[in-house]
Design an enzyme around this catalytic site. Structure first.
Site, PDB file in Angstrom:
ATOM      1  N   ASN A  27      32.550 -20.073  -9.936  1.00 56.55           N
ATOM      2  CA  ASN A  27      32.982 -21.251  -9.866  1.00 56.55           C
ATOM      3  C   ASN A  27      34.497 -21.377 -10.426  1.00 56.55           C
ATOM      4  OD1 ASN A  27      33.588 -24.115 -10.965  1.00 56.55           O
ATOM      5  ND2 ASN A  27      31.815 -24.693 -10.883  1.00 56.55           N
ATOM      6  N   ASP A  28      34.721 -21.134 -11.723  1.00 58.75           N
ATOM      7  CA  ASP A  28      35.928 -20.993 -12.431  1.00 58.75           C
ATOM      8  C   ASP A  28      36.913 -20.227 -11.742  1.00 58.75           C
ATOM      9  OD1 ASP A  28      34.951 -23.082 -14.162  1.00 58.75           O
ATOM     10  OD2 ASP A  28      34.161 -21.247 -15.501  1.00 58.75           O
ATOM     11  N   VAL A  29      36.435 -18.957 -11.404  1.00 61.05           N
ATOM     12  CA  VAL A  29      37.454 -18.088 -10.774  1.00 61.05           C
ATOM     13  C   VAL A  29      37.701 -18.227  -9.416  1.00 61.05           C
ATOM     14  CG1 VAL A  29      36.578 -16.041 -12.454  1.00 61.05           C
ATOM     15  CG2 VAL A  29      35.535 -16.541  -9.980  1.00 61.05           C
TER      16      VAL A  29
ATOM     17  N   ALA B 170      33.164 -23.234 -17.645  1.00 61.00           N
ATOM     18  CA  ALA B 170      34.411 -23.523 -18.445  1.00 61.00           C
ATOM     19  C   ALA B 170      34.104 -25.158 -18.586  1.00 61.00           C
ATOM     20  CB  ALA B 170      35.668 -23.374 -17.866  1.00 61.00           C
TER      21      ALA B 170
END
Length: 459
Positions: A385-387, A426
Site C-alpha cells: 500500500n504505502d510504497v 501508515a
C-alpha cells in the site's frame, strides 16, 4: 603471549566479519548466517576458557535454557511475525547488557578502586541497554498489535518528559561515578533509562517501527561493546561494534528510503497500524474477477509483481511463483519490484520470495526497476500500500510526501490484490486504487492468486 584463547577470539572475529559479508546478498545470506553463528560458538568457547571463571553450573544452565527457548521459537515463528521476533530478541540482548552492568556494580561495590573507564563504560552500557530493552518491548508490542500502532503521546509534554527521564538516568550515573555506592542509584539508572525507552518509542507510529527496531538493534550493539570494554571481554567489544555499526548504517539507509530523518522519526512518527480506518476515495473503484486478471496477464509482454505485507500475511509467495512460472511458459517476462521498506523489516520480501525459490535475478530493487514500470503492460500489486502510493509524489499535504515509492502508477495497467479498501500501515489513503488504469481483485491474496493460476492453466 599468544594463547589458545586469543587464537580462538581472532578466529571468531574473522568468522563474524566473513559471515556479515555474506548477508549482503540473498545468494550468500544463509551461508553467511551459519558462518557468523559458528563464530559466536567459537567466541563462547574462548570466553569459557577465561582463567578463574567460576559458576560453571550457572553458565551451563543459561546455555541450556537459552537453547531450549530460542531454537523452537525461531523455528516456529511465521515470516509475518519475524519483525516482532527480531525486536524481541534484540531487546533481550539489551536487557542482558543492563543486568550485566548491575552485576558489575555489585561485584565491585560501586566500582571502588576501578579505573575511570570501567564505571563510565559500564554505566553507559546500563543506560543504553535498558533503553534498548524496554524500547524493543514496545516495538514488539506495536508490531504484534498488543500495543496500538498509532502514536501514543502526552502532547507537548512528550519531549520534556523524554529529556527529563534521560537526564535523571544520567544524573544517577554521574552520582555513581563520583563515588556513590548505594545500590538504589544503579537501580534508578536502569528504571529511569527503561522509562525513557518506553517514552521515546510509544509516540512513534507503526509505519516507522522497522526503522526504530533497526536503531534499537544498533543501541544494543553499542551497549554490548561498552560492557565488553568494562569487562575486558574482546568478543563483546568486537561483536558489539559490528552490530552497532551495521545497525546504524541500516537505520540511516532505511530512513533515507522513506525520505525521513532519524531525528524526525524519534521525535514522533505517523501511522495507525492495522486498525486504520477505511480509506476514503473520491473516484470509482473497479472490481475485477480472477478470470479477467488471468487474461490480462497472459496477453502481457512484461509483468512486474509488487509484493508487500499483504503477501506475507497470506503466505502467497508460493502461489505467486507458480503464477510466474505459468506466465514465463507463455512467453511473459516477470520481475519483482522490491521497495527497501516493503513489509515490516529490511529484506522481508526478499526472504519470502527466496523461500518460494524465485530466481534472484528476478528480484529488482527500487532504483533498478522504477524506470521499467512505464514499459510494463501490467503491474500486479499484492498487498503493498504505502510504497506504491502516488500521493508521496503529488500531495504536499500527505504525511508520506517525499518518500521514494515504486512507480506503479506509470504502468499501462494496474491490478491490486487486497482484502478490503482499508488503509495501509501508515494509515494513509492511496489514490492509486481509483486510478482509471487500476482494477481491484478483492480477497485473500493466496486464494486470489491460486484462482488466477487455475484460470491461466485453462487458457
Amino acid at each position: 603471549m599468544i594463547t589458545l584463547r586469543s587464537v580462538l577470539y581472532i578466529l571468531a572475529f574473522a568468522l563474524f566479519i566473513y559471515g556479515l559479508m555474506g548477508l549482503t546478498g540473498p545468494r550468500t545470506a544463509v551461508r553467511g548466517n551459519a558462518i557468523a553463528a559458528a563464530g559466536m560458538a567459537v567466541a563462547v568457547v574462548a570466553t569459557l576458557l577465561t582463567p578463574g571463571l567460576g559458576n560453571w553450573w550457572l553458565i551451563v544452565l543459561g546455555l541450556v535454557l537459552g537453547t531450549v527457548i530460542g531454537v523452537p521459537a525461531a523455528r516456529r515463528v511465521k515470516m509475518t511475525a519475524m519483525p516482532q521476533m527480531v525486536a524481541l530478541f534484540n531487546g533481550v540482548g539489551g536487557g542482558a547488557v543492563a543486568l550485566t552492568a548491575w552485576v558489575e556494580f555489585r561485584e565491585t561495590t560501586g566500582f571502588q578502586g576501578e579505573p575511570a573507564f570501567v564505571p563510565i563504560s559500564t554505566l553507559f552500557a546500563a543506560i543504553v541497554g535498558s533503553i534498548s530493552f524496554w524500547g524493543s518491548l514496545v516495538a514488539f508490542g506495536k508490531l504484534q498489535e498488543i500495543v496500538p500502532g498509532r502514536p501514543i503521546t502526552v502532547g507537548q509534554l512528550q519531549m520534556p518528559l523524554n529529556v527529563l527521564l534521560l537526564a535523571g538516568a544520567i544524573a544517577c550515573a554521574v552520582a555513581i561515578g563520583l563515588g556513590g555506592t548505594a545500590e538504589l542509584l544503579v537501580v534508578a539508572v536502569l528504571v529511569l533509562a527503561g522509562l525513557a525507552g518506553i517514552a521515546v518509542v510509544l509516540p512513534i507510529g507503526g509505519a516507522d517501527m522497522p526503522v526504530v527496531v533497526s536503531l534499537l538493534n544498533a543501541f544494543t550493539g553499542l551497549s554490548a561493546a561498552a560492557a565488553g570494554l568494562a569487562l575486558g571481554n574482546t568478543a563483546m567489544i568486537v561483536a558489539g561494534m559490528l552490530v552497532g555499526a551495521s545497525g546504524s548504517i541500516l537505520t540511516d539507509q532505511m530512513a533515507k528510503a522513506m525520505n525521513r530523518s532519524i531525528p524526525s522519526i524519534v521525535a514522533g512518527g505517523f501511522g495507525g497500524g492495522a486498525a486504520a480506518a477505511p480509506a476514503a476515495t473520491d473516484g470509482t473503484v473497479r472490481s475485477v474477477s480472477a478470470a479477467d486478471v488471468a487474461i490480462q496477464l497472459a496477453y502481457a509482454g512484461q509483468v512486474i509483481v509488487v509484493p508487500g505485507y499483504g503477501m506475507a500475511v497470506a503466505q502467497a509467495q508460493h502461489a505467486v511463483q507458480d503464477m510466474a512460472k505459468l506466465l514465463a511458459d507463455k512467453g511473459v517476462s516477470v520481475d519483482y519490484a522490491i521497495h527497501p521498506v516493503a513489509g515490516r523489516m529490511p529484506g522481508h520480501m526478499n526472504v519470502l520470495l527466496a523461500e518460494a525459490d524465485v530466481p534472484y535475478e528476478q528480484l529488482k530493487e527500487m532504483d533498478e526497476i522504477n524506470d521499467e514500470f512505464a514499459r510494463a503492460d501490467v503491474a500486479l500489486v499484492i498487498g503493498a500500500n504505502d510504497v506504491t502510493n502516488p500521493a508521496a509524489r503529488t500531495d504536499p499535504n500527505s504525511p508520506i510526501y517525499g518518500m521514494p515509492i515504486l512507480n506503479v502508477d506509470q504502468a499501462k495497467a494496474i491490478v491490486v490484490l487486497k482484502r478490503s479498501m482499508r488503509a495501509g500501515f501508515a494509515g494513509v489513503d492511496n489514490p492509486l486504487y481509483t486510478d482509471p488504469k487500476t482494477t481491484m481483485l478483492f480477497g485473500d491474496a493466496k486464494a486470489s492468486v491460486r484462482e488466477v493460476v487455475e484460470e491461466l492453466k485453462a487458457l
